[in-house]
Design an enzyme around this catalytic site. Structure first.
Site, PDB file in Angstrom:
ATOM      1  N   ASP A   1       6.222  46.226 -10.385  1.00  0.00           N
ATOM      2  CA  ASP A   1       6.254  45.583 -11.708  1.00  0.00           C
ATOM      3  C   ASP A   1       5.911  46.546 -12.848  1.00  0.00           C
ATOM      4  OD1 ASP A   1       6.541  43.030 -10.307  1.00  0.00           O
ATOM      5  OD2 ASP A   1       4.402  43.180  -9.902  1.00  0.00           O
TER       6      ASP A   1
ATOM      7  N   HIS B   1      13.729  43.100 -10.987  1.00  0.00           N
ATOM      8  CA  HIS B   1      13.773  43.969 -12.159  1.00  0.00           C
ATOM      9  C   HIS B   1      14.389  43.211 -13.321  1.00  0.00           C
ATOM     10  CE1 HIS B   1      13.906  47.722  -9.331  1.00  0.00           C
ATOM     11  NE2 HIS B   1      12.748  47.121  -9.355  1.00  0.00           N
TER      12      HIS B   1
ATOM     13  N   LYS C   1      15.227  44.420  12.665  1.00  0.00           N
ATOM     14  CA  LYS C   1      15.830  45.764  12.625  1.00  0.00           C
ATOM     15  C   LYS C   1      15.060  46.699  13.559  1.00  0.00           C
ATOM     16  CE  LYS C   1      16.797  49.492   9.300  1.00  0.00           C
ATOM     17  NZ  LYS C   1      17.017  49.831   7.889  1.00  0.00           N
TER      18      LYS C   1
END
Length: 455
Positions: A41, A69, A172
């Protein structure tokens, strides 16, 4: 074993076909990387947006739609979670790399929301790596279940965004994940693997309900919409690096203190959001990394739980929270606020090797009588030179502060260094000298015009 002879050397360096000396390969185009230097942030989107106006390519290398964003252009605020911030620039190619985990409904929803705000033709300038892993809806449900379970068992959660990022990276790492290339290959094979994965998860989480047929139907539709955007990411990046001169920008998501290896573990994200993630998440060799820009607020914020040595649980923290509109883009949670912590910035620099820093939101401190900066940590009264890895230790550190007089004047209209009050200049120079990295930009407001470029 004897050493090499002159003949060995000759036969090794010469091409056998011509007897000519091989040319040393050129490194190719250098990539500029923008990374968060705190807990996220920091205003990376703004710095990326600034650089994206001159870039040919903007790439995301890790994370998923747990990042947020905000970019303000011509008074219009765009929120990006999966799409690279460069998608606003119609002359720029945006790339989602193999290190990103992609929630497909989230991707298209985000595109459509921003289309309503005026974003045009984004699908035509987006390239997605075929090696990127997919975040499924059930990953998001499991994320929520795990948070509830932690709260119940330990009395505290990690504070994830519940976007399924951790469970997708778990898949993954345990080699059960499904990738974009699987979705676009034989759909029958993909469906069988998807069903197996769901069964696996349901055996671990008996309360998990998944409408497999409906999910597969949706995924098949997404596959066709996605197909024109998908490329072999490795070949695509190699061509971009070794073709004509190009300005390539990599936009990091999350930040150094949220990195899975170097962050405040376990209160971190599930990917490498430091500079190494740019290499592994896009297939870029280290030799092609050029400038590495760190982004830091002029104070410190953190979303969710975890150690925060310079946090101000007092009117100072409230003032920063209110004036800075410190609310998470992705979660809507209030951010915790505190003084700028230079121990953290130095640590982030050790890992990333910043060539310069952008210091944002300086204007938020315009009204303060005095401003403090954390310069060192002490444990049992002794200064330490490292950033503690253990969270119990980090929770107990005392912070040594330097105190500066506030400048007590409005900086939001400043557009060059000379426009800033002397006391603000002194604050910035102190930060720069203490961490040993030049400050290239100072942010005094939300739009791209409010970034003062120093050099």
């Amino acid at each position: 074993m004897s050493g090499w002879s002159v003949n060995d050397h000759k036969s090794y360096t010469n091409s056998p076909a011509t007897g000519q000396k091989r040319m040393r390969s050129e490194t190719g185009n250098k990539v500029t990387v923008v990374l968060g230097a705190q807990w996220g942030d920091e205003g990376k989107g703004k710095v990326v947006d600034l650089l994206a106006t001159e870039s040919d390519m903007v790439c995301r290398c890790q994370g998923g739609n747990n990042a947020g964003h905000t970019v303000v252009v011509d008074g219009q605020a765009y929120d990006f979670h999966l799409l690279p911030s460069g998608i606003i620039n119609s002359k720029c190619t945006s790339v989602i790399g193999n290190g990103v985990v992609i929630h497909l409904p989230g991707l298209f929803e985000e595109g459509e929301k921003n289309e309503k705000k005026g974003l045009k033709g984004w699908e035509k300038r987006l390239v997605i790596s075929d090696r990127a892993h997919i975040v499924f809806d059930f990953h998001q449900e499991v994320d929520g279940m795990l948070e509830a379970q932690r709260q119940e068992q330990e009395g505290k959660s990690i504070g994830t965004t519940k976007k399924g990022i951790g469970p997708a990276y778990t898949c993954k790492a345990s080699r059960t994940g499904l990738r974009i290339c699987d979705l676009l290959a034989d759909f029958k094979e993909f469906s069988a693997r998807f069903k197996n994965l769901v069964q696996q998860y349901q055996s671990m989480y008996p309360g998990l309900k998944v409408d497999v047929d409906s999910q597969l139907k949706k995924l098949k539709e997404y596959a066709e919409r996605l197909r024109p955007m998908v490329k072999d990411g490795v070949y695509f990046m190699y061509e971009a690096l070794h073709g004509p001169a190009k300005k390539i920008l990599v936009e990091g998501a999350n930040a150094a203190l949220l990195d899975i290896d170097f962050g405040t573990y376990p209160f971190v994200t599930s990917s490498n959001c430091t500079v190494g993630g740019a290499c592994t998440g896009l297939g870029i060799p280290p030799a092609n990394i050029g400038d590495v820009f760190g982004v830091s607020k002029a104070y410190t914020t953190r979303v969710g739980i975890g150690a925060f040595p310079t946090e101000q649980l007092n009117p100072i923290g409230e003032l920063l929270q209110t004036r800075g509109h410190e609310v998470g883009v992705t979660t809507g949670r209030k951010r915790r606020c505190g003084w700028l912590d230079l121990v953290i910035l130095r640590y982030a620099h050790m890992i990333n090797g910043f060539t310069a820093i952008a210091l944002t939101k300086l204007d938020i401190m315009d009204v303060m009588d005095e401003i403090k900066v954390g310069v060192a940590y002490k444990i049992n009264g002794k200064r330490i030179h490292h950033f503690p890895s253990n969270m119990d230790v980090l929770n107990k550190v005392e912070v040594d502060y330097e105190t500066f007089p506030g400048w007590k004047s409005d900086t939001s209209a400043a557009r060059k260094w000379a426009d800033l009050p002397q006391k603000a200049q002194n604050y910035i120079r102190f930060v720069e000298n203490h961490i040993g990295v030049p400050i290239k930009w100072v942010g005094v407001g939300p739009s791209r015009e409010c970034m003062i470029q120093m050099f």
